[in-house]
Design a protein around this motif. Sequence first.
Motif, short mmCIF file in Angstrom:
data_model
loop_
_atom_site.label_atom_id
_atom_site.label_comp_id
_atom_site.label_asym_id
_atom_site.label_seq_id
_atom_site.Cartn_x
_atom_site.Cartn_y
_atom_site.Cartn_z
N ASP A 153 0.94 -1.13 0.05
CA ASP A 153 0.03 0.12 0.09
C ASP A 153 0.82 1.26 -0.10
OD1 ASP A 153 -1.97 -1.62 -0.03
OD2 ASP A 153 -2.11 -1.59 2.31
N THR A 154 2.17 1.30 0.68
CA THR A 154 3.04 2.34 0.57
C THR A 154 3.29 2.67 -0.48
OG1 THR A 154 3.46 1.98 3.04
CG2 THR A 154 4.82 3.53 1.97
N ALA A 155 3.80 1.60 -1.18
CA ALA A 155 4.36 1.82 -2.50
C ALA A 155 3.51 2.30 -3.57
CB ALA A 155 4.92 0.34 -3.00
N LEU A 156 2.21 1.77 -3.72
CA LEU A 156 1.47 2.37 -4.45
C LEU A 156 0.77 3.73 -4.03
CD1 LEU A 156 -0.71 2.06 -6.87
CD2 LEU A 156 -2.52 1.22 -4.90
N LEU A 157 0.83 4.07 -2.99
CA LEU A 157 0.48 5.64 -2.46
C LEU A 157 1.65 6.69 -3.11
CD1 LEU A 157 -1.32 5.05 0.89
CD2 LEU A 157 -2.34 6.20 -0.95
N TYR A 206 3.71 5.97 -5.23
CA TYR A 206 3.59 6.13 -6.63
C TYR A 206 2.44 7.35 -7.25
CZ TYR A 206 3.20 5.12 -11.50
OH TYR A 206 2.96 5.13 -13.03
N LEU A 207 1.36 7.18 -6.64
CA LEU A 207 0.27 7.88 -6.85
C LEU A 207 0.60 9.46 -6.61
CD1 LEU A 207 -2.65 5.67 -5.91
CD2 LEU A 207 -2.00 6.32 -8.34
N VAL A 208 1.12 9.70 -5.44
CA VAL A 208 1.45 10.95 -4.73
C VAL A 208 2.36 11.53 -5.91
CG1 VAL A 208 2.27 12.32 -2.88
CG2 VAL A 208 0.58 10.56 -2.38
N GLU A 209 3.64 10.94 -6.09
CA GLU A 209 4.58 11.24 -7.01
C GLU A 209 4.08 11.88 -8.28
OE1 GLU A 209 8.84 9.76 -8.83
OE2 GLU A 209 7.73 8.43 -7.18
N HIS A 210 3.16 11.02 -8.90
CA HIS A 210 2.59 11.29 -10.19
C HIS A 210 1.46 12.06 -10.34
CE1 HIS A 210 5.39 8.00 -11.03
NE2 HIS A 210 5.68 8.19 -12.11
N ARG A 211 1.00 12.70 -9.15
CA ARG A 211 -0.11 13.38 -9.17
C ARG A 211 0.11 14.98 -9.70
NH1 ARG A 211 -3.88 14.38 -3.86
NH2 ARG A 211 -5.91 15.19 -5.06
N ALA A 212 -0.72 15.29 -10.44
CA ALA A 212 -0.32 16.69 -11.04
C ALA A 212 -1.37 17.69 -11.06
CB ALA A 212 0.19 16.59 -12.46
N GLY A 213 -2.29 18.01 -9.67
CA GLY A 213 -3.21 18.68 -9.36
C GLY A 213 -4.56 18.28 -9.56
N ARG A 216 -2.97 0.24 -19.02
CA ARG A 216 -2.85 -0.56 -17.84
C ARG A 216 -1.16 -0.32 -17.50
NH1 ARG A 216 -4.88 -6.53 -15.59
NH2 ARG A 216 -3.55 -6.53 -13.90
N ILE A 217 -0.93 -0.13 -16.20
CA ILE A 217 0.45 -0.12 -15.85
C ILE A 217 1.06 -1.16 -15.43
CG2 ILE A 217 1.96 1.47 -14.48
CD1 ILE A 217 -0.15 3.64 -13.95
N ARG A 218 2.22 -1.41 -15.83
CA ARG A 218 3.03 -2.79 -15.12
C ARG A 218 3.02 -2.41 -13.57
NH1 ARG A 218 8.32 -2.68 -18.51
NH2 ARG A 218 8.43 -0.64 -17.70
N SER A 219 2.87 -3.64 -12.99
CA SER A 219 2.91 -3.57 -11.47
C SER A 219 4.19 -3.21 -11.12
CB SER A 219 2.43 -4.96 -10.88
OG SER A 219 3.16 -5.98 -11.37
N SER A 220 5.14 -3.61 -11.73
CA SER A 220 6.63 -3.39 -11.17
C SER A 220 6.75 -1.92 -10.91
CB SER A 220 7.63 -4.06 -12.06
OG SER A 220 7.26 -3.47 -13.44
N ASP A 221 6.12 -0.96 -12.16
CA ASP A 221 6.38 0.44 -12.18
C ASP A 221 6.00 1.05 -10.72
OD1 ASP A 221 7.07 0.10 -14.71
OD2 ASP A 221 5.47 0.92 -15.47
N TYR A 222 5.03 0.45 -10.08
CA TYR A 222 4.71 1.07 -8.74
C TYR A 222 5.07 0.13 -7.50
CZ TYR A 222 0.30 -1.71 -10.02
OH TYR A 222 -0.57 -2.57 -10.61
N GLY A 223 6.21 -0.64 -7.82
CA GLY A 223 6.71 -1.32 -6.85
C GLY A 223 6.23 -2.56 -6.27
N TRP A 224 5.07 -3.25 -7.10
CA TRP A 224 4.66 -4.61 -6.65
C TRP A 224 5.12 -5.62 -7.43
CZ3 TRP A 224 -1.58 -4.04 -6.34
CH2 TRP A 224 -1.83 -3.05 -5.47
N LEU A 277 -3.77 -1.33 -12.16
CA LEU A 277 -3.86 0.11 -11.91
C LEU A 277 -4.00 0.62 -13.38
CD1 LEU A 277 -3.67 2.53 -10.18
CD2 LEU A 277 -1.20 2.51 -10.38
N TYR A 278 -4.60 1.29 -13.74
CA TYR A 278 -4.75 2.06 -15.07
C TYR A 278 -4.51 3.58 -15.01
CZ TYR A 278 -7.11 -2.39 -16.65
OH TYR A 278 -7.28 -3.65 -16.89
#
Length: 634
Positions: A519-523, A525-532, A607-615, A623-624
């Motif tokens: 969960d930490t890895a996914l969060l 990734y999402l926070v880092e790539h969030r752009a407003g 669809r994003i590869r799971s390895s991109d967000y640490g899974w 994740l799409y």
Amino acid sequence: MRTVPAAPAVRSTPSPSPRRDPHDPARWERPALAAVLGVAALLYAWGMGNAALHPYYGAAVRSMAASGRAFFFGGLDASGSITLDKLPGAFWPDAVSVGIFGPHTWAVALPHVVEGVLAVWLLHRIVRAWAGPFAALTAALVLTFTPVTVVLNRATIPDTALTLLLVAAAGALQKAVRTGRLLPLVTCGVWVGLAFQTKMLQAWLVLPVFAGVFLLAAPGSPVRRAGRVLLSGAVALAVSCSWALIAWLTPTDSRPYIDATSNNNPFSLVFGYNGLSRFGDDATAFGAVPATAASRTTGNTGWGMLVNHVVGPQIAWFLPLAALAVVTALVWRAREPRTDPLRAGFLLWGGWLAVHAVVFSVSNGNHAYYTAALAPAIAALAGGGLALLRTAYGTGGRRRLWLPGAIGLTVAWALVLDGPTWFAPGLLVFAVFFAACGVFGLWSSGPRASRRRVNGSLATGVAAMLLVPAGWAVSSLDPLYAGAATSPTAGPVGEFHHRALRDPAALRRAALGRPSGRDTALLDYLVEHRAGEKYLLATQAAYPAERLLRAQAQPVLVMGGFTGRTPFPGVPRLSDLIATHQLRYVLLTHLRPTTPATTWVKSHCERIRSSDYGWRAKGNFGLYDCRTPADRRG
């Protein structure tokens, strides 16, 4: 001439002490009550940092603590995009606690511990005013050690608040019946209305009982009693529907979507999804979402549900004694005046028990913890019944045999309930021994026996009756014997217990503010790539969102609500959010039903590869990235 006889000499003996006011507590009462409340607090609060946090409710509580909009409307995420599939009243104390103490599991559990202890204290006070101190202490002990009460007060489910508020309503009703005054009856209506805010229609089950008892036993003319009942009922209705009315009058773009409804109507949530759909196969009653019934538990229904091998050990230890108490009281006091307060009390608690038992028996599947609403009634009847039998015992005659007989019956019933599992054979041995001592002491005590001997035998009998249910209750301190966080049960019963025996990993509990590595890895990734974007991501139903919302109070668009079937958001709304850069990522799972919105995501998003967000493995989730084609070319 007649002489007047001399007055007899007055002996210089001390004058007798004045009789003690029956409303003043005896010297043993306050220490005994303090001890019971202390035991209750210890049982309910032990290990509170690892309480059985309901994953879904826990996520909503954290969001409600972070946002005023989510707080009032019961929003599942911090932005308040969609509500819970329940009314928010039961979760307001939890959210306040989290707001004060921070996002900790124990902060969510604390209000439930307080509610449980308050219910014990309040029941003691009510039963004392009705049947005396012995009945009150016995009732408090029975409620404290009822297994479903203990396991529920160690969880984070709305029924703790429901139970407390209904007990408060019963106390107000008892006062209204005794005095005939209007204010206590109106107060009873207010308490029932507040209870409705915690568990909706279940709170109304006591209304016909309360009305019937007041009409039958309160002083005053029939017309006056009927008018006051109607006024109190109107108050209960107004308080009950206050939140739903406010939500209904609020413009839809100024509040969250009402989960579990196809029409965004809060009254559909209350009377459809959480009402009529529980009694039939039509899951779309009153605007409820399709497949509602399929999302509910199966079993635990029918006329034998209260004594089956799962539910029985949770609630039914004193059920025969409660039934015996009601029947005996009604027969023995049949010739008393209409306003007899003792008989009215047995009607009140007996009616409470009977109505709940009938409704649970005919509804289409119940969690075992629903029966916690019966615990105050059974406890009050056990205490009042033993007090009634104790009085009959003191008068002598054939009725004196009822008290030892009731003790023997209750302990024998414990053998029946524990029999399918033989979970507490050692305790059963001691219970039978104590019961034999108590019964023998009472049977062999003649009319001139000392009060100390009789009271000692009675205390031994009460201990015998409490021993086995207390063992089941204490067992819930071990997570292996506490059931699932979503459906608490005490002891070695239920599907969750047997699954945990095969896989100890099932005992891992959800927590607030303690995300897993995935969960930490996914969060991150999402926070880092969030752009407003307004939303951190969207999820398919509540299940994928719960763990993320418990970790952080983020705006998450929960598509489909709890069941995944709620038509929110529609495809046009979803595509508009993506086109206007309010939403980018969507998390889907095959564990929830496919909807037009999820089909659109799969055909329009990458669809994003799971390895991109640490899974290391994708598991049950995907994740799409829903950037528009123009964004991708840039």
